[in-house]
Design a protein around this motif. Structure first.
Motif, PDB file in Angstrom:
ATOM      1  N   CYS A   1       7.251  -2.439   3.253  1.00 25.10           N
ATOM      2  CA  CYS A   1       7.642  -1.156   2.709  1.00 25.10           C
ATOM      3  C   CYS A   1       8.658  -1.234   1.806  1.00 25.10           C
ATOM      4  CB  CYS A   1       7.850  -0.066   4.019  1.00 25.10           C
ATOM      5  SG  CYS A   1       6.593   0.339   4.922  1.00 25.10           S
TER       6      CYS A   1
ATOM      7  N   LEU B   1       1.076   4.514   1.847  1.00 29.02           N
ATOM      8  CA  LEU B   1       2.064   4.648   2.519  1.00 29.02           C
ATOM      9  C   LEU B   1       2.518   6.285   2.141  1.00 29.02           C
ATOM     10  CD1 LEU B   1       4.150   1.742   1.396  1.00 29.02           C
ATOM     11  CD2 LEU B   1       3.193   2.080   3.664  1.00 29.02           C
TER      12      LEU B   1
ATOM     13  N   ASP C   1      10.995   8.212   5.056  1.00 29.77           N
ATOM     14  CA  ASP C   1       9.997   7.518   6.149  1.00 29.77           C
ATOM     15  C   ASP C   1       8.703   7.083   5.056  1.00 29.77           C
ATOM     16  OD1 ASP C   1      11.819   8.139   7.999  1.00 29.77           O
ATOM     17  OD2 ASP C   1      10.273   8.633   9.404  1.00 29.77           O
ATOM     18  N   PHE C   2       8.365   5.866   5.498  1.00 32.19           N
ATOM     19  CA  PHE C   2       7.324   5.451   4.883  1.00 32.19           C
ATOM     20  C   PHE C   2       6.145   5.043   5.895  1.00 32.19           C
ATOM     21  CE2 PHE C   2      10.403   4.931   1.721  1.00 32.19           C
ATOM     22  CZ  PHE C   2      10.064   5.266   0.765  1.00 32.19           C
TER      23      PHE C   2
ATOM     24  N   ARG D   1       0.409   7.756  -6.969  1.00 33.67           N
ATOM     25  CA  ARG D   1       0.705   8.642  -6.107  1.00 33.67           C
ATOM     26  C   ARG D   1      -0.385   9.724  -5.871  1.00 33.67           C
ATOM     27  NH1 ARG D   1       6.753   8.861  -3.858  1.00 33.67           N
ATOM     28  NH2 ARG D   1       7.342   6.954  -4.444  1.00 33.67           N
TER      29      ARG D   1
ATOM     30  N   ALA E   1       8.374   0.105  -2.071  1.00 31.89           N
ATOM     31  CA  ALA E   1       9.176   1.155  -2.669  1.00 31.89           C
ATOM     32  C   ALA E   1      10.435   0.673  -3.390  1.00 31.89           C
ATOM     33  CB  ALA E   1      10.033   1.858  -1.180  1.00 31.89           C
TER      34      ALA E   1
ATOM     35  N   VAL F   1       4.900   9.256   2.434  1.00 33.84           N
ATOM     36  CA  VAL F   1       6.187   9.482   2.261  1.00 33.84           C
ATOM     37  C   VAL F   1       6.641  10.764   2.731  1.00 33.84           C
ATOM     38  CG1 VAL F   1       7.947   9.586   0.624  1.00 33.84           C
ATOM     39  CG2 VAL F   1       6.229   8.269   0.000  1.00 33.84           C
TER      40      VAL F   1
ATOM     41  N   MET G   1      16.211   4.747   4.809  1.00 36.09           N
ATOM     42  CA  MET G   1      14.737   4.555   4.658  1.00 36.09           C
ATOM     43  C   MET G   1      14.212   4.104   5.872  1.00 36.09           C
ATOM     44  SD  MET G   1      13.877   1.592   2.130  1.00 36.09           S
ATOM     45  CE  MET G   1      12.031   1.399   2.532  1.00 36.09           C
TER      46      MET G   1
ATOM     47  N   ARG H   1       2.665   4.224   7.253  1.00 31.58           N
ATOM     48  CA  ARG H   1       1.404   3.567   6.795  1.00 31.58           C
ATOM     49  C   ARG H   1       0.061   4.325   7.374  1.00 31.58           C
ATOM     50  NH1 ARG H   1       3.936  -0.891  10.207  1.00 31.58           N
ATOM     51  NH2 ARG H   1       5.137   0.905  10.721  1.00 31.58           N
TER      52      ARG H   1
END
Length: 403
Positions: A299, A374, A339-340, A322, A303, A376, A271, A342
């Motif tokens: 993050c 975030l 990937d997270f 979500r 997560a 995704v 991640m 912002r």
């Protein structure tokens, strides 16, 4: 992490204190709500059949034989050809089946001084009457186990006479922040040093998640002191979190202390941000070794840590909400890594559009402050193109949306 997070034993607390806690048993209605037939407004309770022919030209006049304020009951059933004055919420007498609003009536006195009411309209059986069980039937499920109790749920519980309720306990959490370069908020700046922003942020995130922070300490880069503090805190806390010191550097104190504590492994998680981590269950307590960069702390917490903490407390919903979004610009990624990002959310027509909240640098603090969510990027994707659909973990609604 979720497999290791086993719900802690429930505790019974006063219902007045239960807001925000995880309900740990299904609540069945012990009686109906409302518990009896009652009036939905001030007026006169009648038998609808007595007003079948009432009109402006031929009003019906009925004697008023009782007054029923809320909390009182009639002294006898309502007979044919009678009315009773009734207030909102008062229980209907036996024999009555309708309430005529006070504004649709006219009162007068008989020669003997007794009150009478003139009604120039018909009434429908059941009109302005709230039936017993209309809100909730006796024996019905009022609240499901695992629910995050709201102020409105508190009202349901009190209405059902639930004075005490079983909820998930507040998780006892301890935070250790490491780094010789860190300063307290009120210390003067000096070359090579930064203020420790991660520790108060993580403490606030823990409290927001329902945890009780029983210790929050900053330690120097001394593996012996770090190991000693970890062992002591693991004796009293349900969860211990460290910040920094888990990467591949030569001076990472948490990494060096792990062998002294035992039952904790270093991880490389697919991640971004947040690749270097540590996790374990020493002595049955959860340990999370978080990276040191602010974005990574934020993050990884959202997560991975937050869902585990909510499971410990017994919530049925573990993740943030979500929502579907569209990328407002191309976002590059790499296959095999989630990937997270912002992002700031903006409503355009029927869709939410997500724009990166500044440079996605793991050492920056302002993107987390600006971000609404975030976004995704799934691990199979190498990029999201502009306009491409995606999913985002909602942190907070945009201010414009609230207006």
């Amino acid at each position: 992490m979720l497999a290791a997070a086993r719900p802690l034993p429930a505790e019974r607390i006063a219902t007045a204190d239960c807001r925000g806690r995880a309900l740990r048993r299904r609540v069945i209605a012990s009686h109906a709500l409302p518990p009896f037939r009652n009036s939905s407004m001030d007026g006169f309770v009648v038998r609808a059949a007595d007003l079948e022919r009432a009109s402006a030209g031929a009003p019906v006049v009925l004697p008023v034989v009782d007054v029923l304020p809320a909390g009182a009951t009639a002294s006898r059933p309502l007979a044919a050809g009678e009315a009773m004055r009734i207030m909102t919420g008062a229980m209907l007498p036996e024999g009555a089946d309708a309430v005529v609003p006070v504004e649709d009536t006219e009162t007068m006195r008989s020669p003997e001084g007794r009150e009478r009411v003139r009604i120039a309209r018909t009434a429908r059986a059941g009109g302005n009457v709230r039936e017993a069980g209309l809100d909730l039937a006796a024996g019905a499920v009022a609240l499901e186990e695992g629910r995050e109790l709201s102020a409105f749920d508190l009202a349901v519980l009190v209405s059902l006479g639930e004075a005490r309720i079983d909820v998930g306990p507040r998780v006892r959490a301890a935070v250790l922040s490491t780094g010789d370069e860190l300063l307290e908020v009120d210390e003067p700046a000096r070359p090579g040093a930064i203020r420790d922003s991660n520790r108060p942020m993580l403490g606030a995130l823990l409290e927001e998640c329902g945890a009780q922070v029983i210790a929050s300490r900053r330690l120097p880069d001394d593996p012996v002191r770090v190991a000693e503090s970890m062992r002591k805190l693991l004796e009293v806390a349900d969860v211990v979190l460290t910040i920094g010191g888990v990467s591949a550097g030569d001076f990472d104190p948490v990494k060096l202390a792990l062998s002294e504590v035992g039952e904790i492994a270093l991880w490389r998680v697919a991640m971004k941000p947040g690749r270097p981590q540590a996790f374990g269950v020493p002595g049955g307590r959860l340990f999370f070794g978080l990276p040191g960069n602010p974005a990574s702390v934020a993050c990884v917490f959202e997560a991975l840590v937050r869902p585990a903490l909510r499971k410990l407390q017994g919530y049925s919903t573990l993740d943030r909400p979500r929502i579907p979004v569209r990328a407002a610009a191309r976002i590059d990624s790499r296959a095999g890594r989630a990937d997270f990002v912002r992002v700031i959310l903006e409503r355009r027509g029927e869709a939410w559009w997500a724009t990166p909240a500044g440079d996605q640098v793991s050492g920056h603090v302002t993107p987390q402050s600006r971000a609404h969510a975030l976004l995704v990027v799934p691990e199979e994707a190498t990029a999201l193109e502009e306009g491409q659909a995606a999913e985002a973990m909602l942190l907070r609604w945009p201010e414009a949306a609230a207006s």
